[in-house]
Scaffold this motif. Structure first.
Motif, mmCIF file in Angstrom:
data_model
loop_
_atom_site.group_PDB
_atom_site.id
_atom_site.type_symbol
_atom_site.label_atom_id
_atom_site.label_comp_id
_atom_site.label_asym_id
_atom_site.label_seq_id
_atom_site.Cartn_x
_atom_site.Cartn_y
_atom_site.Cartn_z
ATOM 1 N N GLU A 79 0.853 -1.194 0.000
ATOM 2 C CA GLU A 79 0.000 0.000 0.000
ATOM 3 C C GLU A 79 0.884 1.238 0.000
ATOM 4 O OE1 GLU A 79 -1.778 -0.806 3.984
ATOM 5 O OE2 GLU A 79 -0.853 1.103 4.547
ATOM 6 N N PHE A 80 0.284 2.367 -0.319
ATOM 7 C CA PHE A 80 0.986 3.649 -0.137
ATOM 8 C C PHE A 80 -0.085 4.706 0.089
ATOM 9 C CE2 PHE A 80 3.422 7.454 -1.540
ATOM 10 C CZ PHE A 80 4.438 7.358 -0.596
ATOM 11 N N LYS A 81 -0.259 5.110 1.338
ATOM 12 C CA LYS A 81 -1.327 6.060 1.673
ATOM 13 C C LYS A 81 -0.929 6.848 2.918
ATOM 14 C CE LYS A 81 -3.937 2.615 4.281
ATOM 15 N NZ LYS A 81 -4.995 1.598 4.246
ATOM 16 N N THR B 89 -1.017 14.879 -6.828
ATOM 17 C CA THR B 89 -2.118 14.275 -7.600
ATOM 18 C C THR B 89 -2.224 12.774 -7.316
ATOM 19 O OG1 THR B 89 -0.651 13.844 -9.480
ATOM 20 C CG2 THR B 89 -1.895 15.919 -9.524
ATOM 21 N N LEU B 90 -1.165 12.190 -6.739
ATOM 22 C CA LEU B 90 -1.135 10.737 -6.526
ATOM 23 C C LEU B 90 -2.310 10.284 -5.658
ATOM 24 C CD1 LEU B 90 0.719 8.191 -7.019
ATOM 25 C CD2 LEU B 90 1.611 8.600 -4.713
ATOM 26 N N ALA B 91 -3.026 9.258 -6.133
ATOM 27 C CA ALA B 91 -4.133 8.710 -5.341
ATOM 28 C C ALA B 91 -3.576 7.774 -4.275
ATOM 29 C CB ALA B 91 -5.085 7.953 -6.260
ATOM 30 N N ASP C 223 -3.753 -1.170 -2.167
ATOM 31 C CA ASP C 223 -3.424 -2.404 -2.892
ATOM 32 C C ASP C 223 -2.777 -2.030 -4.220
ATOM 33 O OD1 ASP C 223 -3.160 -4.980 -3.734
ATOM 34 O OD2 ASP C 223 -5.301 -5.339 -4.071
ATOM 35 N N ARG C 224 -1.470 -2.199 -4.291
ATOM 36 C CA ARG C 224 -0.749 -1.831 -5.510
ATOM 37 C C ARG C 224 0.299 -2.885 -5.819
ATOM 38 N NH1 ARG C 224 3.890 2.732 -3.940
ATOM 39 N NH2 ARG C 224 4.863 1.438 -2.356
ATOM 40 N N VAL C 225 0.813 -2.812 -7.049
ATOM 41 C CA VAL C 225 1.960 -3.647 -7.411
ATOM 42 C C VAL C 225 3.211 -2.957 -6.865
ATOM 43 C CG1 VAL C 225 3.391 -4.450 -9.342
ATOM 44 C CG2 VAL C 225 0.884 -4.605 -9.490
ATOM 45 N N ARG D 259 4.064 -1.041 3.592
ATOM 46 C CA ARG D 259 3.352 0.246 3.604
ATOM 47 C C ARG D 259 4.072 1.245 2.707
ATOM 48 N NH1 ARG D 259 1.925 2.169 9.419
ATOM 49 N NH2 ARG D 259 0.486 3.451 8.184
ATOM 50 N N ALA D 260 5.309 0.927 2.326
ATOM 51 C CA ALA D 260 6.088 1.747 1.393
ATOM 52 C C ALA D 260 7.360 0.968 1.085
ATOM 53 C CB ALA D 260 6.461 3.102 1.992
ATOM 54 N N LEU D 261 7.994 1.311 -0.016
ATOM 55 C CA LEU D 261 9.261 0.651 -0.336
ATOM 56 C C LEU D 261 10.290 0.915 0.764
ATOM 57 C CD1 LEU D 261 10.848 -1.061 -2.320
ATOM 58 C CD2 LEU D 261 11.073 0.928 -3.814
ATOM 59 N N GLN D 262 10.223 2.118 1.342
ATOM 60 C CA GLN D 262 11.161 2.430 2.433
ATOM 61 C C GLN D 262 11.034 1.391 3.557
ATOM 62 O OE1 GLN D 262 9.426 4.697 0.698
ATOM 63 N NE2 GLN D 262 10.286 6.757 0.835
ATOM 64 N N GLN D 263 9.784 1.076 3.919
ATOM 65 C CA GLN D 263 9.575 0.115 5.005
ATOM 66 C C GLN D 263 10.055 -1.279 4.600
ATOM 67 O OE1 GLN D 263 5.644 -1.261 5.798
ATOM 68 N NE2 GLN D 263 6.032 -1.594 7.975
ATOM 69 N N PRO E 188 15.107 1.291 -7.198
ATOM 70 C CA PRO E 188 14.178 2.083 -8.020
ATOM 71 C C PRO E 188 12.771 1.538 -7.837
ATOM 72 C CG PRO E 188 15.410 0.526 -9.394
ATOM 73 C CD PRO E 188 15.975 0.412 -8.000
ATOM 74 N N ASN E 189 11.841 2.439 -7.614
ATOM 75 C CA ASN E 189 10.438 2.027 -7.494
ATOM 76 C C ASN E 189 9.886 1.902 -8.911
ATOM 77 O OD1 ASN E 189 7.836 1.535 -6.744
ATOM 78 N ND2 ASN E 189 7.577 3.395 -5.507
ATOM 79 N N LYS E 190 9.777 0.678 -9.377
ATOM 80 C CA LYS E 190 9.321 0.447 -10.757
ATOM 81 C C LYS E 190 7.796 0.532 -10.771
ATOM 82 C CE LYS E 190 11.881 -2.782 -13.034
ATOM 83 N NZ LYS E 190 12.856 -2.116 -13.885
#
Ligand SMILES: O=c1[nH]c(=O)c2[nH]c(=O)[nH]c2[nH]1
Length: 301
Positions: free
Chosen positions: A161-163, A172-174, A178-180, A219-223, A247-249
């Motif tokens: 996720e990323f929220k 603008t990012l929603a 649930d994401r790839v 919850r994020a690539l950082q995590q 890199p966040n693809k």
């Protein structure tokens, strides 16, 4: 005002050393990319062009090939260490040597369920690498080993996720729960000493990285990077720190509404640029000082 020589080093970059073991019908192949770099007081070579102290880069290249025959290629960490020690011990002006080795993996071509004796296919999964820095001769030797992996391309199709991120007038990012999540991971880890089973540890670290990426909700690539680093350090006391560049693809959901179709997380466009670039170091708070371990290894914060 005087103009003086600053930091300098020199060596042969990217010697493509292929070592074939052909002791019987069943051959083995090792495929390396070896870069050497020597440092010391080479003022005379730069200021005045005196080559008396300079071991040519061509000789360094030859040494990499000769060692592949005479010493063989065991773990790349051992091969790199032997080369680095050779240059520090044998070249009078050299006070430090850095040897970087990348290894490209090959596996046997499967024919009727059996791996072929002497035909191989490059297995593109990832590139193993090491950087060994040696300073000082035998009585006062210091050795640093940083090993890692690059091109480890990984993705998970849910569990990410990323929220809840900071928003301003340009956002603008929603938000999504649930994401790839996909990246081409570069990880390098610094060993606390050199008494290590290099092959087994490398394989175990890669396994641990993959397992945590797969199993831990992100919850994020950082995590994710932090969780992966924490797991590696918890499981491997011989490792002092691990650094990541990821890199966040981005995989963007395609809007199929114009075609009267719903798209509940099934069709994505894989964007190659721009990409988020997430970098992090995870380390023990009592890790020994890095010394020259990261000398000339760019691309990490
Ligand atoms: O995992 C992420 N970290 C970010 O910092 C970030 N920023 C962004 O736009 N998407 C993401 N994803």
């Amino acid at each position: 005002m005087a103009i003086v020589l600053g930091r300098n080093q020199y060596g042969k970059a990217e010697c493509r050393v292929v070592r074939v073991y052909r002791d019987g019908d069943r051959h083995e192949i090792r495929d390396l990319n070896v870069s050497t770099s020597l440092r010391g007081d080479f003022t005379a070579a730069h200021v005045g062009g005196d080559q008396a102290d300079v071991l040519p880069t061509d000789t360094q290249k030859n040494t990499a090939f000769a060692f592949a025959k005479s010493k063989g290629v065991g773990a790349i960490e051992e091969y790199a260490q032997a080369l680095a020690e050779h240059f520090v011990d044998r070249v009078p002006k050299v006070t430090g040597a850095r040897v970087e080795v990348e290894e490209y993996a090959w596996r046997r071509i499967d024919v009727d369920g059996r791996g072929h004796d002497h035909a191989f296919v490059r297995s593109g999964e990832a590139v193993r690498n090491t950087v060994v820095n040696v300073e000082g001769t035998t009585a006062d030797r210091r050795t640093w080993v940083v090993s890692g992996v690059s091109d480890l391309v990984i993705a998970k199709t849910t569990g990410s996720e990323f929220k809840g991120f900071l928003q301003d007038e340009y956002t603008t990012l929603a938000e999504t729960d649930d994401r790839v999540l996909a990246t081409s991971l570069v990880a390098r880890w610094r060993y606390a000493d050199t008494n290590v089973d290099w092959d087994a540890t490398h394989a175990a670290v890669v396994r641990d990285l993959l397992a945590v990426f797969a199993e831990r909700h992100s919850r994020a690539l950082q995590q994710s990077l932090y969780d992966m680093g924490e797991a590696v350090l918890e499981r491997h006391p011989e490792i002092a720190e691990i650094r990541f560049s990821a890199p966040n693809k981005h995989h963007f959901l395609v809007d199929l509404a114009p075609f009267g179709q719903e798209n509940p997380g099934e069709v994505f466009i894989a964007a190659d640029r721009p990409y988020g670039l997430i970098e992090a170091t995870v380390l023990r708070d009592d890790a020994p000082a890095p010394g020259s371990a990261w000398h000339s290894t760019p691309g990490f914060c």
